[in-house]
Scaffold this active site. Structure first.
Site, PDB file in Angstrom:
ATOM      1  N   GLY A 127       0.830  -1.207   0.000  1.00  0.00           N
ATOM      2  CA  GLY A 127       0.000   0.000   0.000  1.00  0.00           C
ATOM      3  C   GLY A 127       0.860   1.249   0.000  1.00  0.00           C
ATOM      4  O   GLY A 127       0.900   1.979   1.004  1.00  0.00           O
ATOM      5  N   TYR A 128       1.539   1.502  -1.108  1.00  0.00           N
ATOM      6  CA  TYR A 128       2.334   2.723  -1.247  1.00  0.00           C
ATOM      7  C   TYR A 128       1.544   3.778  -2.040  1.00  0.00           C
ATOM      8  O   TYR A 128       1.233   4.837  -1.539  1.00  0.00           O
ATOM      9  CB  TYR A 128       3.640   2.423  -1.995  1.00  0.00           C
ATOM     10  N   SER A 129       1.233   3.442  -3.320  1.00  0.00           N
ATOM     11  CA  SER A 129       0.686   4.452  -4.242  1.00  0.00           C
ATOM     12  C   SER A 129      -0.722   4.896  -3.862  1.00  0.00           C
ATOM     13  O   SER A 129      -1.507   4.112  -3.326  1.00  0.00           O
ATOM     14  CB  SER A 129       0.642   3.893  -5.664  1.00  0.00           C
ATOM     15  N   GLU A 244      12.670  -3.933  -4.204  1.00  0.00           N
ATOM     16  CA  GLU A 244      11.705  -4.047  -5.308  1.00  0.00           C
ATOM     17  C   GLU A 244      12.470  -4.053  -6.628  1.00  0.00           C
ATOM     18  O   GLU A 244      12.023  -4.629  -7.614  1.00  0.00           O
ATOM     19  CB  GLU A 244      10.706  -2.882  -5.266  1.00  0.00           C
ATOM     20  N   ASN A 384      10.060   4.541 -16.039  1.00  0.00           N
ATOM     21  CA  ASN A 384      11.320   4.694 -16.773  1.00  0.00           C
ATOM     22  C   ASN A 384      11.746   6.162 -16.872  1.00  0.00           C
ATOM     23  O   ASN A 384      12.946   6.457 -16.895  1.00  0.00           O
ATOM     24  CB  ASN A 384      11.188   4.054 -18.162  1.00  0.00           C
ATOM     25  N   GLU A 385      10.772   7.074 -16.884  1.00  0.00           N
ATOM     26  CA  GLU A 385      11.149   8.502 -16.899  1.00  0.00           C
ATOM     27  C   GLU A 385      11.851   8.866 -15.589  1.00  0.00           C
ATOM     28  O   GLU A 385      12.846   9.593 -15.572  1.00  0.00           O
ATOM     29  CB  GLU A 385       9.900   9.390 -17.095  1.00  0.00           C
TER      30      GLU A 385
HETATM   31  C1  LIG Z   1       0.250  -2.814 -13.003  1.00  0.00           C
HETATM   32  C2  LIG Z   1       0.707  -1.948 -11.865  1.00  0.00           C
HETATM   33  C3  LIG Z   1       0.871  -2.509 -10.610  1.00  0.00           C
HETATM   34  C4  LIG Z   1       1.229  -1.708  -9.537  1.00  0.00           C
HETATM   35  N1  LIG Z   1       1.303  -2.275  -8.281  1.00  0.00           N
HETATM   36  C5  LIG Z   1       1.479  -1.473  -7.201  1.00  0.00           C
HETATM   37  C6  LIG Z   1       1.381  -2.008  -5.876  1.00  0.00           C
HETATM   38  O1  LIG Z   1       1.172  -3.205  -5.684  1.00  0.00           O
HETATM   39  N2  LIG Z   1       1.496  -1.155  -4.838  1.00  0.00           N
HETATM   40  C7  LIG Z   1       1.746   0.180  -5.004  1.00  0.00           C
HETATM   41  O2  LIG Z   1       1.863   0.872  -4.009  1.00  0.00           O
HETATM   42  N3  LIG Z   1       1.852   0.711  -6.245  1.00  0.00           N
HETATM   43  C8  LIG Z   1       1.699  -0.079  -7.340  1.00  0.00           C
HETATM   44  N4  LIG Z   1       1.765   0.456  -8.612  1.00  0.00           N
HETATM   45  C9  LIG Z   1       1.906   1.890  -8.745  1.00  0.00           C
HETATM   46  C10 LIG Z   1       3.189   2.359  -9.387  1.00  0.00           C
HETATM   47  O3  LIG Z   1       4.245   2.330  -8.484  1.00  0.00           O
HETATM   48  C11 LIG Z   1       2.909   3.765  -9.930  1.00  0.00           C
HETATM   49  O4  LIG Z   1       1.992   3.626 -10.998  1.00  0.00           O
HETATM   50  C12 LIG Z   1       4.145   4.460 -10.398  1.00  0.00           C
HETATM   51  O5  LIG Z   1       4.964   4.805  -9.331  1.00  0.00           O
HETATM   52  C13 LIG Z   1       3.801   5.737 -11.208  1.00  0.00           C
HETATM   53  O6  LIG Z   1       2.951   6.552 -10.465  1.00  0.00           O
HETATM   54  P1  LIG Z   1       1.564   7.108 -11.081  1.00  0.00           P
HETATM   55  O7  LIG Z   1       0.849   5.967 -11.709  1.00  0.00           O
HETATM   56  O8  LIG Z   1       0.891   7.896 -10.042  1.00  0.00           O
HETATM   57  O9  LIG Z   1       2.000   8.042 -12.281  1.00  0.00           O
HETATM   58  P2  LIG Z   1       2.516   9.543 -12.150  1.00  0.00           P
HETATM   59  O10 LIG Z   1       3.515   9.650 -11.066  1.00  0.00           O
HETATM   60  O11 LIG Z   1       1.338  10.461 -12.117  1.00  0.00           O
HETATM   61  O12 LIG Z   1       3.262   9.714 -13.537  1.00  0.00           O
HETATM   62  C14 LIG Z   1       2.556   9.919 -14.781  1.00  0.00           C
HETATM   63  C15 LIG Z   1       3.580  10.042 -15.888  1.00  0.00           C
HETATM   64  O13 LIG Z   1       4.411  11.196 -15.633  1.00  0.00           O
HETATM   65  C16 LIG Z   1       5.787  10.810 -15.576  1.00  0.00           C
HETATM   66  N5  LIG Z   1       6.465  11.588 -14.544  1.00  0.00           N
HETATM   67  C17 LIG Z   1       6.056  11.784 -13.261  1.00  0.00           C
HETATM   68  N6  LIG Z   1       6.940  12.535 -12.577  1.00  0.00           N
HETATM   69  C18 LIG Z   1       7.944  12.830 -13.448  1.00  0.00           C
HETATM   70  C19 LIG Z   1       9.158  13.571 -13.351  1.00  0.00           C
HETATM   71  N7  LIG Z   1       9.537  14.148 -12.198  1.00  0.00           N
HETATM   72  N8  LIG Z   1       9.967  13.634 -14.437  1.00  0.00           N
HETATM   73  C20 LIG Z   1       9.603  13.014 -15.611  1.00  0.00           C
HETATM   74  N9  LIG Z   1       8.451  12.316 -15.773  1.00  0.00           N
HETATM   75  C21 LIG Z   1       7.633  12.218 -14.704  1.00  0.00           C
HETATM   76  C22 LIG Z   1       5.780   9.327 -15.233  1.00  0.00           C
HETATM   77  O14 LIG Z   1       6.929   8.668 -15.698  1.00  0.00           O
HETATM   78  C23 LIG Z   1       4.529   8.840 -15.961  1.00  0.00           C
HETATM   79  O15 LIG Z   1       4.830   8.590 -17.310  1.00  0.00           O
HETATM   80  C24 LIG Z   1       1.459  -0.327  -9.722  1.00  0.00           C
HETATM   81  C25 LIG Z   1       1.325   0.226 -10.997  1.00  0.00           C
HETATM   82  C26 LIG Z   1       0.935  -0.564 -12.064  1.00  0.00           C
HETATM   83  C27 LIG Z   1       0.773   0.072 -13.416  1.00  0.00           C
END
Ligand SMILES: Cc1cc2nc3c(=O)[nH]c(=O)nc-3n(C[C@H](O)[C@H](O)[C@H](O)COP(=O)(O)OP(=O)(O)OC[C@H]3O[C@@H](n4cnc5c(N)ncnc54)[C@H](O)[C@@H]3O)c2cc1C
Length: 398
Positions: A127-129, A244, A384-385
């Site tokens: 439960g991080y995101s 991770e 990856n960004e």
């Molecule tokens: C299939 C899947 C499983 C997952 N499982 C888990 C889980 O079990 N538990 C959990 O806690 N989380 C989980 N996650 C969450 C995951 O860690 C986040 O999706 C990830 O960290 C990206 O955060 P976000 O989706 O809020 O996108 P955002 O942070 O909103 O990013 C949106 C876009 O903007 C880009 N971006 C954001 N900030 C920057 C920056 N500073 N510079 C350049 N580009 C940037 C990102 O690369 C992305 O392309 C999962 C995600 C997926 C897709």
């Protein structure tokens, strides 16, 4: 720097191969190789087999039940498992929470939770995101307010992988707001069966129920379930993320997927000839194979550096980017190879046949679903960004 395995390491590889030959159920290997959905029981079965052998928690110190392997042995094990089609170890308890408890947990927490991770009594999720706290994880807003010997938790987590199977969740929660945002976060262990928790499915592009939203309304959590000190959770959260990102390149997965792609290209024909003889297609396969060989060398260089006492830095981020790009390219080529077979993903084809047998050309039924599922690889574990930002900071100092 010697990138060849030693005689002892080759002997270890033989031991792993013999184990996989004897103990990896053909049914599971077939399901994995054909891209079928795994059930909760499938994942639990492989967990139990590895636990019985003592190879489950290969990142843990021996005193807590780890096998005492070197970085090279872990690399060999993980890659041979992937090539053989073993299910991946569900990482949340074993690979993520376990190391955090070992380093920061109290003696009572270690004694209680670690054996339960090993024997599968608890199924953990992460439960991080949250909505608004993904890449910028320190912005978590789920609150935990102390009331006597409990914290009362309110808020929402999202993207919680396999949360619908879990009975426990480890959460980053906000315990202070009047400080820098990283300094008001704590790390809390929460029983998913506590009143006030609701799990809602998120159905992803491939039609799968893998991730969830988890809502918390006045959820009471015993104070004893806080790991380490209140407001020090950011330190523990970052430590967990280094785990991770282990085996982040996923070399074994790409080796297995490439072999499958090449098999398909031999059997599928276009204009009366095997696809493998189509120059454009063959050139793309050759390119991804060269990329994979290069990445393997980089991965071995990093492991050799770690074995020599070094700490992987920007290299982990490079491996994450290249590893996920390569896996996505192979999935894309496989989908192209299957042509019209890969157009729809047919739910029945993914579920049917518990023996995991292939339907259509080798794994055609799952080619599109896997292509879509693999989109996640460049997002989770730090997108990856974000990895590129890390590289520019560490190498270029920007
Ligand atoms: C299939 C899947 C499983 C997952 N499982 C888990 C889980 O079990 N538990 C959990 O806690 N989380 C989980 N996650 C969450 C995951 O860690 C986040 O999706 C990830 O960290 C990206 O955060 P976000 O989706 O809020 O996108 P955002 O942070 O909103 O990013 C949106 C876009 O903007 C880009 N971006 C954001 N900030 C920057 C920056 N500073 N510079 C350049 N580009 C940037 C990102 O690369 C992305 O392309 C999962 C995600 C997926 C897709």
């Amino acid at each position: 720097m010697d990138l060849k395995f030693t005689a002892e390491e080759e002997a270890f590889r033989s031991e792993v191969l013999a184990f996989l030959h004897d103990r990896l159920p053909q049914r599971l290997a077939s399901k994995v190789s054909n891209g079928r959905h795994l059930t909760r029981d499938d994942m639990a079965q492989w967990h139990a087999i590895l636990h019985e052998k003592g190879w489950l928690a290969n990142h843990w110190p021996q005193e807590y039940g780890g096998p005492g392997w070197t970085a090279v042995q872990k690399f060999i094990f993980e890659n041979e498992c992937a090539i053989a089609g073993a299910p991946r170890i569900v990482p949340f308890g074993v690979n993520m929470l376990g190391p955090v408890l070992i380093k920061y947990g109290s003696e009572a927490q270690k004694r209680y939770w670690l054996p339960r991770i090993l024997d599968g009594s608890d199924w953990w999720c992460q439960g991080y995101s949250e909505p608004g706290a993904g890449s910028d994880l320190a912005s978590v807003r789920t609150t935990a307010i102390r009331e006597g010997d409990h914290y009362v938790v309110n808020g929402q987590k999202t993207w919680t992988t396999l949360g619908h199977y879990a009975n426990m969740i480890f959460c980053l929660v906000r315990t202070a707001t009047d400080v820098r945002k990283q300094e008001g976060i704590s790390f809390l262990l929460i029983d998913m069966n506590t009143p006030g928790i609701e799990v809602r499915p998120i159905i992803t592009l491939d039609g799968e129920h893998e991730v969830n939203e988890v809502f918390f309304t006045d959820v009471r959590v015993p104070v004893a379930n806080m790991v380490g000190e209140e407001n020090r959770g950011w330190t523990y959260a970052k430590y967990l993320l280094t785990y991770e990102r282990t085996n982040i390149a996923g070399v074994g997965f790409s080796v297995a997927a490439l072999a499958r792609l090449k098999r398909a290209a031999q059997t599928i024909t276009r204009n009366g000839k095997p696809l493998a003889e189509d120059r454009q297609f063959a050139a793309r396969v050759a390119k991804v194979e060269i990329d994979l060989e290069n990445m393997k060398t980089t991965n071995l260089r990093v492991i050799a550096a770690v074995a020599g006492g070094g700490v992987p830095g920007a290299e982990s981020s490079m491996l994450k980017i290249r590893g996920t790009e390569i896996r996505q390219e192979i999935a894309s080529l496989l989908r192209r190879a299957m042509g019209p077979y890969a157009a729809p993903f047919v739910e029945e084809a993914l579920e049917a046949g518990d023996a995991g047998e292939a339907i259509g050309p080798d794994g055609a039924a799952s080619a599109a679903a896997q292509y879509f599922n693999n989109r996640k690889l460049s997002i989770f574990g730090g997108s990856n960004e974000i990895q590129k930002n890390i590289i520019s900071k560490m190498i270029l100092g920007l």
